[in-house]
Design a protein around this motif. Sequence first.
Motif, mmCIF file in Angstrom:
data_model
loop_
_atom_site.group_PDB
_atom_site.id
_atom_site.type_symbol
_atom_site.label_atom_id
_atom_site.label_comp_id
_atom_site.label_asym_id
_atom_site.label_seq_id
_atom_site.Cartn_x
_atom_site.Cartn_y
_atom_site.Cartn_z
ATOM 1 N N HIS A 60 41.639 35.424 20.631
ATOM 2 C CA HIS A 60 41.266 34.490 21.698
ATOM 3 C C HIS A 60 40.251 35.099 22.662
ATOM 4 C CE1 HIS A 60 44.438 36.801 23.770
ATOM 5 N NE2 HIS A 60 43.880 36.405 24.895
ATOM 6 N N MET A 191 38.452 26.952 17.519
ATOM 7 C CA MET A 191 39.045 26.948 18.845
ATOM 8 C C MET A 191 40.417 26.265 18.814
ATOM 9 S SD MET A 191 37.802 24.996 22.289
ATOM 10 C CE MET A 191 38.345 23.464 21.533
ATOM 11 N N GLU A 213 37.550 28.391 26.913
ATOM 12 C CA GLU A 213 36.882 28.213 25.626
ATOM 13 C C GLU A 213 36.465 26.756 25.408
ATOM 14 O OE1 GLU A 213 39.707 29.712 26.120
ATOM 15 O OE2 GLU A 213 39.677 31.713 25.204
#
Length: 433
Positions: A60, A191, A213
Motif C-alpha cells: 500500500h 488499488m 490513493e
Amino acid sequence: MNSPMVERDREQERDELPRRPRRTAYNFFAAVVPAANAGVAIGYLAVAPGDPLEVGVPAHVALRLVLLNLLVAVLLRSAAATDSAYRCAVALGRGRSPAVRRVAGWAEGYGGLHVGFALSATLWFLVMNGSMLRSDVYPPTCVAVNGFLVVAFTGVQISAVGPVRHRAPGLFRVLHRCGTWTVVGLLWLQMDFVLVRRHRGTFWAEAVLPSPEFWLLVATSALLVLPWLRLRRVPVEVVRVSSEVVELRLGLERARPGALTMVSRTPLGPCHRFTLVVEPRRGGATLVVSRRLDWVSDLVDFPQSHLWVHAAPALAGSYLGHLHRSAIFVVTGTAIAEGLARLARTGNSTELVWVVHGPVRAYGMDFVDRVEVLAPDLVIVDTSVQPDVDFLEMARELHSSAGSDAVGVAGSREVVREVREGLARDGVPTFGG
C-alpha cells in the motif's frame, strides 16, 4: 570553393562533437527525481520496525508512491504546467547576470522532470509487485493484473526511448498514449485489490474513498481526460505552396503565435506537432509543413474539410530566448514557422536568419513575400547559391558581428546539434531546437 584543408578542419571539428547532444539539464532532472525517490525508500526502511530486508516496503505504501509519481509526471506534461515553467524561468532570469540567466535556461530540460517521475513510478511499481508476490494475501487475479501492468509500464518506457521517439513520432505518441491509459485503468483495479485486502471486514466505500490513493488516481485520471475535452474539429484549407511545401490554414478563432499544436486526421489517430504562424491580416492560423511527411502527402492527394486539433504546450523552447536582450535565431526549411512565431513575441531584439534551398522555387514568391512582411529584417541564406554552408561557423560570425547575447536555432536535428554543441564549447548561450 573551400580548400581541402578547410574541409578537413570542418570534418575534424564535427567529429569532435559528442555523438549525442549534451542535454545536461534534461539528464540532471531525469536523474535527480529517481535519486530523491531512492532517498524516500531508504528513509522509510530506516524508520520501519523490524528487519528492513525482511519487511521491505508494504504494497500500500509503494502503491501510494506509484500514484504520486505518476500524477506529477502527467501534470508536468499539461499545457498549463509547461507554460508556467517557461514563463517563470524567463521572469526570474531576464535582466539579471549571465550566471542567473544560464541557470534559468535550464528550464529547457524541463522534460527531464517528466521522465524522472515516470521512471520513478515504474520503479515503485516493481517494488509493489515484489511485495505482493512475497505475500499470500493477494489472489491470483491480482497477480495477473500485475503482469499486465508490467507489460504496460514497459511499453510506455520503451516508446519514449530516443530512437523510437525521433524516428517514428506518430507511433511513439500512439503507444505512449495507449500505454498510459492502460496503466491508469489497471491501477484502478490494483488499488481496489490492495485497499480492500488491507481493510478486511469493511465496506468498499469505507476502505477506498478516504484513502489518499483513491484521490491521487482521480486527479491523474482527470488530467488525462482534460486535454480530450479540449479536442476540436476545425475546418482546414490545404494550400499547395510548391511541390515540396504545403500550408494548412486552420479555422481557429483564437490562436497564439508560436503555440505548439497537435494535429491529426482522426480523433484517435497519430498526432503531429507544429508551430502556429498567425497572420493578423489573414485571420486564423497557418501550419507550414513539408510534403515529405507521408500524412501530409495523403492530405493533399485526398483532401479533408476538417482536422482534429489537440491541446498541447503553448510555448516552445525558443521562448527561453527572451532571457536575453538580443539574439540571433537561425532556422532551416519549414522551421521558418517557429522563427516567425519567435518574432511575434515581443520583449527583445531578434535577428532572424532563414537558411533554405531555393526559397522561391521551394515556397513560391507569394510565401516569401509574406515572410518578408512579417520579418522585415530577415536574412535569407540560399543554399542553392551557397551550397557549402557551415552552420556552426555562420552562427559564430553572426553572433560576433551582431554582438548578440545568445544564439537560437531550429530545424533539422543534425543542424541543431552541430550549432548548439559547437557554440556551447565557445561559452555562447544557446536555445531552441
